[in-house]
Design a protein around this motif. Structure first.
Motif, short mmCIF file in Angstrom:
data_model
loop_
_atom_site.label_atom_id
_atom_site.label_comp_id
_atom_site.label_asym_id
_atom_site.label_seq_id
_atom_site.Cartn_x
_atom_site.Cartn_y
_atom_site.Cartn_z
N PHE A 121 0.83 -1.20 0.00
CA PHE A 121 0.00 0.00 0.00
C PHE A 121 0.87 1.26 0.00
CE2 PHE A 121 0.91 -1.03 4.32
CZ PHE A 121 0.30 -2.25 4.60
N LYS A 122 0.20 2.40 -0.20
CA LYS A 122 0.89 3.67 -0.29
C LYS A 122 0.62 4.53 0.94
CE LYS A 122 0.97 3.67 -5.34
NZ LYS A 122 0.58 4.38 -6.59
N GLU A 123 1.30 5.65 1.01
CA GLU A 123 1.31 6.47 2.23
C GLU A 123 -0.08 6.95 2.65
OE1 GLU A 123 3.56 10.40 4.07
OE2 GLU A 123 3.72 9.95 1.92
N ASN A 124 -0.88 7.45 1.69
CA ASN A 124 -2.13 8.10 2.07
C ASN A 124 -3.24 7.15 2.52
OD1 ASN A 124 -2.29 7.14 -0.49
ND2 ASN A 124 -3.16 8.98 -1.41
N TYR A 125 -2.99 5.84 2.49
CA TYR A 125 -3.99 4.92 3.02
C TYR A 125 -3.34 3.72 3.72
CZ TYR A 125 -2.94 2.13 -1.13
OH TYR A 125 -2.30 1.41 -2.10
N SER A 126 -2.06 3.84 4.09
CA SER A 126 -1.37 2.71 4.72
C SER A 126 -2.04 2.31 6.03
CB SER A 126 0.10 3.06 4.97
OG SER A 126 0.22 4.13 5.88
N ASN A 127 -2.74 3.25 6.68
CA ASN A 127 -3.41 2.92 7.93
C ASN A 127 -4.50 1.86 7.73
OD1 ASN A 127 -4.74 5.09 6.47
ND2 ASN A 127 -6.18 5.22 8.17
N PHE A 128 -5.13 1.84 6.53
CA PHE A 128 -6.14 0.82 6.24
C PHE A 128 -5.48 -0.56 6.14
CE2 PHE A 128 -8.48 4.54 4.94
CZ PHE A 128 -9.79 4.24 5.27
#
Length: 335
Positions: A121-128
């Motif tokens: 995943f990428k930075e702007n949604y890695s929390n998901f």
């Protein structure tokens, strides 16, 4: 404890681990609101109920057989013993018939599986992705599965880019496969990214079989004391399937040389197997990462997730709690 029936009873008990959970699932309002989903859960419950009834009947028959057998020591005549033997024979036939029926109801044993898994995943949604991994790990561990070789790759900016791990236990591939693929993550009203999760079977590295080895002894040719050229202390081991050869003559003892040679050949064969396995898994993971989007999606604006396969899981707040996630996975498996 139950002799020849131990395996079938153990298989039934493993299958029944989810019986009460499935029964409770039928009472959820969101499950009852989705007719197709409810019917799929009901079908699973009915199958488990059959297994439970047959499992109970088999144990009852075996315990009754044991109780009747214990009566033999108190029998006072041949006629009395003949009656007891006849009863034992009848109970044995009954147990055999119930066991066959239970085996049919199980369909197959819950399989011990091993899977290699990777998130990207990428930075702007890695929390998901991190939250989804945490839910998966908790679910697997709660079922007695193992999560090993966990590796986290972070970017220079400090966010998580990739998580990989090995999952091993009963039906881990069955539980993880419905979550694999490229999931859309909507980061704005007009833009979306992809959270990718891939699952591929991972083989255990087999032990070296003695039948595959050819062991030769010969006189050592190097310096090594008084035994050199007098006693056959050197060892040559050939792994017949691969042609790999290891020679050890450093020790004065044939036994020590053999032990070192075996350890060396096991290490080399394990390294070969691991390299071949990693190459295969990488190819599988790359193929899965190129697949089209799945029915699963996440909305970073509202912190929700949706799965079009289950009506009850449309725009549901994410992360799910542990109970919701278990319900979600069980629902996907029941489809």
């Amino acid at each position: 404890m139950y002799g020849i029936y131990d395996d079938i009873i153990s298989s039934a008990e493993r299958a029944l681990d989810s019986f009460e959970e499935t029964k409770e699932l039928l009472e959820y309002p969101e499950v009852q609101a989705d007719k197709a989903y409810y019917l799929s859960i009901l079908s699973k419950y009915n199958n488990l109920k059959i297994i439970k009834d047959k499992h109970t009947a088999l144990i009852s028959a075996l315990e009754e057989e044991k109780a009747v057998s214990d009566m033999l020591s108190d029998a006072s005549s041949d006629d009395e013993r003949a009656v007891i033997y006849e009863e034992i024979s009848s109970l044995k036939r009954s147990a055999s018939k119930i066991s066959s029926s239970l085996s049919d109801a199980l369909g197959c044993k819950r399989a011990e599986e091993r899977a290699y898994c990777r998130f990207k995943f990428k930075e702007n949604y890695s929390n998901f992705g991190v939250a989804l991994f945490s839910l998966i790990k908790t679910d697997l561990l709660s079922r007695g599965a193992k999560v090993e070789e966990e590796t986290v790759v972070t970017s220079k900016g400090g966010y998580t880019q990739e998580i990989s791990f090995i999952a091993e236990g009963a039906d881990v591939i069955t539980r993880l496969s419905p979550l694999s693929g490229a999931h859309k993550v909507y980061t704005s009203q007009s833009k979306s990214e992809e959270l990718r999760f891939a699952v591929t079977p991972s083989a255990k590295i087999d032990k070296v079989e003695e039948n595959d080895l050819k062991i030769d002894v010969f006189h050592s040719s190097g310096a090594g004391g008084q035994n050199v050229n007098k006693v056959e202390t050197a060892i040559r081991i050939t792994h017949i399937p691969t042609g790999l050869v290891v020679v050890c003559q450093d020790e004065r003892s044939q036994l020590k040389n053999k032990k070192r040679a075996l350890a060396t050949i096991e290490k080399k064969l394990k390294e070969r197997s691991e390299q071949a396995e990693k190459k295969r898994m990488e190819a599988d993971i790359c193929a899965q990462h190129s697949q089209k989007n799945t029915p699963i999606s996440f909305d970073a604006l509202s912190n929700t997730m949706s799965d079009t396969r289950l009506k009850a899981f449309s725009k549901i707040p994410f992360p799910l709690d542990e109970g919701q996630f278990t319900q979600y996975i069980n629902g996907l498996i029941a489809l």
